[in-house]
Design an enzyme around this catalytic site. Structure first.
Site, PDB file in Angstrom:
ATOM      1  CG  HIS A   1       9.207   0.539  58.550  1.00  0.00           C
ATOM      2  ND1 HIS A   1       8.068  -0.069  59.043  1.00  0.00           N
ATOM      3  CD2 HIS A   1      10.253  -0.151  59.066  1.00  0.00           C
ATOM      4  CE1 HIS A   1       8.418  -1.082  59.828  1.00  0.00           C
ATOM      5  NE2 HIS A   1       9.742  -1.164  59.845  1.00  0.00           N
TER       6      HIS A   1
ATOM      7  CB  VAL B   1       6.761  -0.805  63.324  1.00  0.00           C
ATOM      8  CG1 VAL B   1       6.210   0.594  63.146  1.00  0.00           C
ATOM      9  CG2 VAL B   1       7.725  -0.868  64.507  1.00  0.00           C
TER      10      VAL B   1
ATOM     11  CG  HIS C   1      14.457  -1.968  58.092  1.00  0.00           C
ATOM     12  ND1 HIS C   1      14.765  -1.660  59.403  1.00  0.00           N
ATOM     13  CD2 HIS C   1      13.219  -2.514  58.105  1.00  0.00           C
ATOM     14  CE1 HIS C   1      13.755  -2.016  60.177  1.00  0.00           C
ATOM     15  NE2 HIS C   1      12.802  -2.538  59.417  1.00  0.00           N
TER      16      HIS C   1
ATOM     17  N   GLY D   1       8.091 -10.944  60.160  1.00  0.00           N
ATOM     18  CA  GLY D   1       8.764 -10.252  61.254  1.00  0.00           C
ATOM     19  C   GLY D   1       8.352  -8.811  61.453  1.00  0.00           C
ATOM     20  CD  GLN D   2       4.478  -4.737  58.842  1.00  0.00           C
ATOM     21  OE1 GLN D   2       4.061  -5.557  58.030  1.00  0.00           O
ATOM     22  NE2 GLN D   2       4.134  -3.463  58.812  1.00  0.00           N
TER      23      GLN D   2
END
Length: 100
Positions: A72, A68, A74, A65-66
């Site tokens: 990073h 971007v 969440h 589901g990446q």
């Protein structure tokens, strides 16, 4: 930083300064520093938003589901009642696997 499309009040992102596609591409030092920031962020979010719990995670790769393409993490504050059945937590990314 706060997430541009938060799933709950206080939804935040930890981003490394150096570009890396996923957290697996970070050096050991960068990885550790990012997760130290996760720990440092928790009391700040608790004081400001008063959540009941947290989800912490990273989407690494398209199948995960990446969307971007910069590493990073969440940090998602959770609140009693924000999901009628939160059991399974991050396992809910594949709905049929959430219940156990």
């Amino acid at each position: 930083m706060f997430d541009t499309y938060p799933v709950s009040p206080g939804h935040s992102l930890i981003l490394p300064l150096r570009h890396a596609e996923t957290i697996w591409d970070l050096s050991a030092e960068e990885f550790d520093a990012c997760f130290r920031l996760v720990r440092e962020l928790k009391p700040i979010l608790e004081a400001r938003f008063k959540p009941d719990a947290f989800n912490v995670g990273a989407n690494c790769g398209e199948a995960a589901g990446q969307s971007v393409w910069h590493a990073h993490i969440h940090v998602i504050p959770r609140y009693k009642g924000d999901n009628p059945n939160p059991r399974g937590g991050v396992r809910n990314v594949i709905p049929l696997k959430a219940k156990y």
